[in-house]
Design an enzyme around this catalytic site. Structure first.
Site, PDB file in Angstrom:
ATOM      1  CG  ASP A  76      -7.967   0.717   2.308  1.00  0.00           C
ATOM      2  OD1 ASP A  76      -7.603   1.402   3.577  1.00  0.00           O
ATOM      3  OD2 ASP A  76      -7.756  -0.113   2.357  1.00  0.00           O
ATOM      4  CG  HIS A  80     -12.222   1.281   4.790  1.00  0.00           C
ATOM      5  ND1 HIS A  80     -12.347   1.761   6.017  1.00  0.00           N
ATOM      6  CD2 HIS A  80     -11.145   0.578   4.856  1.00  0.00           C
ATOM      7  CE1 HIS A  80     -11.021   1.833   6.570  1.00  0.00           C
ATOM      8  NE2 HIS A  80     -10.188   1.146   5.763  1.00  0.00           N
ATOM      9  CG  ASP A 136      -8.342  -1.343   7.818  1.00  0.00           C
ATOM     10  OD1 ASP A 136      -8.624  -2.250   8.832  1.00  0.00           O
ATOM     11  OD2 ASP A 136      -8.166  -0.723   6.748  1.00  0.00           O
ATOM     12  CG  HIS A 148      -5.423   3.633   8.127  1.00  0.00           C
ATOM     13  ND1 HIS A 148      -6.263   3.361   7.788  1.00  0.00           N
ATOM     14  CD2 HIS A 148      -6.040   1.434   7.038  1.00  0.00           C
ATOM     15  CE1 HIS A 148      -7.403   3.063   6.471  1.00  0.00           C
ATOM     16  NE2 HIS A 148      -6.973   1.756   6.391  1.00  0.00           N
TER      17      HIS A 148
HETATM   18 ZN   LIG Z   1      -8.047   0.263   5.428  1.00  0.00          ZN
END
Ligand SMILES: [Zn+2]
Length: 1017
Positions: free
Chosen positions: A275, A273, A385, A589
């Protein structure tokens, strides 16, 4: 011996004896360093820089700085034929991967090889590679020469020393210059593969003991085998006959014992993941992507079984732009099926706040990138997420060719446990996708026994399936799977006491799940996350920038398409493409929700200003071309509804309505009246009456005030930017007193009341007016505040008894009950809407529309007179302190309006209106709308086809939850009309005749039509 002592002994053996023994003899690397000034540079620049001697213990890295290390050694001739690795310690602090220093290793010809982070510190020595390094260790030649570079990033740990403490580290401008790290040194050492395997054996069995029940016979068998192995280690130490192979032999039987036939089955999917921004700026994500992709593609050399799910086309595009060699490695891995582009979105966006058309473009740009670069189209939406999922998404996913959806975020719910693992998720319009919420409850698993047994247990609760997906690999800040995880996975394929683990693909998992999904449960409507409710409001400027850009892009596409079809201007394909992608990026997000560091918001707000200016220029150029020469004042109406005499999607001279009257009341208050609505403002500036003259109805209950500003102390339990907790309601202060109340006409001659209030050194300026000829009360509120931990709401108590609130979401609205009968409704104490919320009784309703806010709450109170007050409260801004210590401090302007006597249809119309203010251009003739939709359906987008064929693409939807028949016509002659999917791919003929295209829409249906015109540009 007690089991505690056995395990204590085991952990000490692992830590002190086995793990260190994975490496034999070593030689130090000679290290020199170049502390790069300023922002990151490319490897070519770094190769040409001047390096100085640098040793273990030396400090490096002011926050966000970069230090390039050059590491060299000549290996002993006696090592010939053996395998070796360099091990680099950047000064790792014990904080996990992605949240501390990290590095990217290059060979001396500038080729990126792999990343290094706290739990992945090795660099394989390959005498055949440039600089003697490579992606896998190869047998050494005599006197191998080693030479490589490390681009070391001094990324600060933002969420330390304790979580959620305000920090200045989140912006390079405030973080200071004090070095953060102390270099730990680097060496090359020979590798003992057998010891590495023994360590993996022991770690897996140790994990198994974490989850086996206290009375299971298997538990004692494992303890006995481990004890025997440790006894052997001690005995053989005395005799000098220590052998990892013998030790492994003593564990072999216990590792061979197979899982029960009915055991839970896990599809383990490698993942990282990443971000796209969060506790680091976007530019660092670009580097995080490079490090992770380098890791994953390097790991394949030793572990060809690895499968890696890689979402977010934007991150692939960054790699293509900044690291073309790595991108080619990635492309090859995609072609081999080892890396799977998943999700089909430009970024893993927030899934609540982006507008309908923006959510479409997330999928269009994501899927199109994967198709163009790899020829791959993923069927799975990958949003593990994001902070909740709107009820519009199943239809949007399906129309983009995706039928499966993966998340796990609802495992974070604070009130209700989400009841399903694999289920059909049914959207607003009835579209369904197969959803899987991995019961491992994380997207960052390390395949630990605890994770796997947890997945099994939670899946058993659901009771309908015995299969789940486990995403594994270091994430949030990237990193990805490690070889240790893969070594564990090998041993977990069929091990008594734990789920059967197979490395596999999301598609393979979903195919198997789908085969069992006939009687899967159905969850209808929104997937509301019962936490992180502050993300609808935090960082008001970003919310405004997003809303503004979404609507500006609508205008630019509409007017540019109209001008292009009429041969008046070219269509700016490339620019619109780039502008959209940047707007989509900021919907990530942790950006749009407000949960990133200050740096991210400094950059995003600057960029929104640039984007807004550029999109405005495109729209204006097209409008000027359409208006032509002349002296008439034309009003361009980009909204899907006619207004003030100007047709939808066209331009004409506006019809002027009578100017409202205003007068001072006897008590010093002010009365506004436009013959539709009469508003009374008391001497303190409070709107104490809104009287609908047509319906003969008062909206404001006695003693209340509409549009009241209410301040709350807002101290969340957990994460500032994310959470508004219900206890915020306990502390509320209404701003009822005014410094001044003034009455003066606006530029358009309409009287406006300006009320200035102050509190705690902050200033709140509210302008209230009634427009000419429309039953709405308009508010413009300027908030200038500097006090932390406050939430500001605009409160509208209304004399209306409603069962629910209709709240706009993407392509429609949801109805949320106003009662609090169940824990599910109770948990929705703060929710979101796009442009409108609406409450009503069967024959009378009220809408509250806004141009930049999302969060709101709605409550219902029965008064002593038996009437009901329904309170709608818009959340305007929150001055939170983590991760941005100064979030929302400063000046913000909010516009919203109370629409009297509105049904949902009027709410839709007024929502568009406030977000698409009229534009006046001086020119000649009226501009006939290129496209006209007669009927209740709403035109959401008018654009030229992305394939640059010149075809016209029109997207419309039904906004009321009703069936709609629409005649879609255009001023141009149409050669062919086709229905298409969101990627503008053919989905069959459209029903058309001489008048236009005839479409019947289901409730909330989205339809996209592609028209080939005789007069294409
Ligand atoms: Zn995230």
């Amino acid at each position: 011996m007690s089991e505690d002592l056995v395990r204590g002994r085991l952990h000490r053996v692992l830590e002190r004896r086995l793990r260190p023994a994975r490496y034999g003899e070593g030689v130090p690397l000679t290290v020199t360093a170049w502390h790069a000034p300023g922002e990151p540079v490319d490897v070519a620049t770094a190769l040409g820089a001047g390096y100085e001697p640098f040793g273990a213990g030396e400090r490096w890295g002011p926050p966000w700085g970069t230090t390039w290390l050059r590491c060299t050694a000549t290996l002993p001739a006696a090592w010939a034929g053996r395998r070796a690795e360099a091990v680099v310690d950047l000064g790792f602090t014990g904080v996990g991967p992605g949240f501390t220093a990290e590095g990217l290793v290059y060979s001396p010809d500038g080729t990126p090889l792999k990343g290094v982070h706290p739990l992945n510190r090795y660099v394989p020595i390959d005498p055949g590679g440039p600089g003697g390094v490579g992606v896998a260790a190869a047998p050494l030649a005599a006197g191998t020469r080693v030479d490589f570079l490390v681009e070391a990033a001094a990324n600060p740990t933002i969420h330390q020393p304790y979580p959620w403490a305000p920090t200045d580290l989140g912006d390079v401008r405030t973080a200071g210059r004090e070095p953060l790290y102390r270099f730990g040194g680097a060496e090359v050492a020979v590798v003992d593969e057998e010891v590495r395997a023994l360590v993996a054996d022991v770690e897996v069995l140790d994990g198994l003991l974490d989850v086996l029940g206290p009375t299971e016979p298997r538990r004692y068998a494992v303890v006995r085998a481990l004890t025997a192995m440790m006894d052997h280690l001690d005995r053989s130490e005395l005799t000098g006959t220590w052998s990892a192979r013998t030790a492994r032999g003593m564990l072999a039987e216990i590792l061979r014992s197979p899982a029960a036939p009915t055991e839970h089955r896990v599809t383990a999917v490698g993942h990282a993941h990443i971000d796209s921004a969060w506790l680091w700026p976007i530019r660092e994500t670009v580097r995080k992507v490079a490090r992770t992709v380098a890791n994953v593609t390097a790991l394949r050399a030793s572990h060809p079984e690895l499968v890696f799910a890689f979402s977010q086309a934007q991150q692939h595009a960054w790699l293509k732009e900044h690291h073309p060699a790595l991108f080619e490695r990635l492309r090859a891995a995609v072609a081999d099926g080892a890396v799977l582009p998943v999700g089909g979105m430009w970024v893993e966006s927030d899934a609540n706040l982006p507008g309908g058309e923006a959510m479409v473009r997330q999928l269009v740009h994501g899927k199109r990138f994967f198709l163009a670069e790899y020829g791959v189209e993923s069927d799975e939406i990958w949003l593990p997420d994001s902070f909740g999922y709107s009820a519009a998404l199943p239809q949007i996913f399906r129309l983009a060719g995706a039928t499966r959806f993966l998340s796990q975020k609802l495992s974070w719910n604070q009130t209700n446990r989400f009841p399903h693992t694999t289920f059909w998720w049914e959207g607003l319009d009835g579209s369904r996708v197969l959803a899987h919420f991995p019961p491992v409850d994380t997207y960052n698993s390390d395949l630990s026994a605890t994770d796997l047994a947890g997945a099994r247990e939670r899946c058993a609760d659901d009771g309908r399936t015995s299969r789940s997906l486990v995403p594994f690999g270091w994430g949030d800040g990237g990193g990805g799977p490690t070889r240790e995880m893969l070594e564990h996975a090998e041993r977990l394929e069929d091990l008594e006491g734990l789920p059967r683990v197979r490395i596999g693909t999301p598609a393979g998992f979903f195919a198997a799940a789908e085969a069992e999904a006939d009687d899967a449960p159905v969850w209808a409507g929104e997937l509301y996350l019962e936490v992180h409710r502050g993300t609808y409001t935090t960082q008001a400027d970003v919310k405004r920038g997003n809303r503004r850009c979404e609507h500006l892009l609508r205008e630019a596409e509409l007017w540019c398409a109209t001008a292009a079809v009429r041969g008046l201007a070219g269509y700016p394909y490339d620019e619109l493409d780039a502008l959209w992608k940047e707007v989509l990026l900021y919907q990530f997000h942790d950006i749009l929700p407000g949960s990133s560091i200050a740096w991210v918001y400094r950059e995003a707000t600057q960029r929104y200003a640039v984007l807004e200016r550029r999109i405005e220029e495109l729209a204006h150029a097209a409008m000027a071309a359409l208006a032509g020469q002349g002296r008439r004042t034309l009003v361009f109406n980009a909204a899907p509804h006619a207004r003030d005499g100007v047709p939808a999607l066209g331009a004409a001279a506006a019809v002027e309505a009578a100017v409202p009257h205003a007068r001072r009341a006897d008590d010093g208050g002010i009365v506004l009246n436009n013959d539709l609505v009469r508003v009374e403002i008391d001497p303190r500036g409070n709107v104490v009456s809104v009287y609908d003259l047509v319906a003969g109805r008062e909206l404001v209950p006695a003693g209340a005030a509409a549009g009241l500003l209410r301040l709350h102390a807002d101290h969340p339990v957990g994460a500032d930017a994310w959470d508004v907790d219900e206890h915020y309601r306990a502390a509320a202060l209404d701003l009822r007193d005014a410094d001044s109340v003034g009455l003066a006409p606006d530029a358009d001659g309409v009287p406006a009341v300006t009320v200035v209030r102050s509190h705690d050194g902050c200033r709140f300026t509210q302008r209230v007016r009634l427009p000419a000829g429309a039953p709405r009360v308009e508010f413009e509120t300027t908030v200038d505040w500097h006090v932390p931990q406050r939430l500001c709401k605009a409160v509208f108590p209304l004399d209306v008894r409603a069962d629910d609130v209709a709240a706009e979401i993407q392509f429609g609205h949801v109805r949320r009950p106003l009662h609090r009968n169940t824990s599910w409704e109770t948990a929705k104490f703060e929710v979101y809407a796009h442009r409108f919320v609406h409450v009503g009784e069967p024959s009378y309703g009220v809408a509250l529309v806004n141009d930049a806010t999302y969060g709101y709450d709605a409550t219902r109170h029965v008064r002593s007179d038996g009437g009901t007050t329904t309170v709608l409260a818009l959340s305007l801004a929150r001055t939170q302190q983590f991760p941005d210590p100064h979030a929302d401090q400063g000046t913000h302007v909010f516009r919203y309006a109370l629409v009297c006597g509105a049904d949902v249809s009027a709410a839709v119309r007024e929502g568009y209106r406030i977000n698409l203010p009229p534009r006046t251009v001086v020119g000649g003739d009226d501009v006939a709308p290129l496209v006209t939709a007669d009927g209740p359906a709403v035109v959401e987008a008018v654009k030229l086809a992305d394939d640059r064929s010149g075809d016209l693409v029109v997207r419309l939807y039904e906004p009321l939850g009703d069936r709609a028949r629409v005649l879609l016509s255009t001023t141009e002659r149409v050669r062919d009309a086709r229905l298409v999917d969101l990627l503008e791919r053919d989905a069959g003929p459209a029903e058309s005749d001489g008048d236009g295209v005839r479409i019947t829409l289901r409730p909330f249906e989205i339809v996209t039509v592609r028209l080939r015109l005789e007069s294409g540009p």
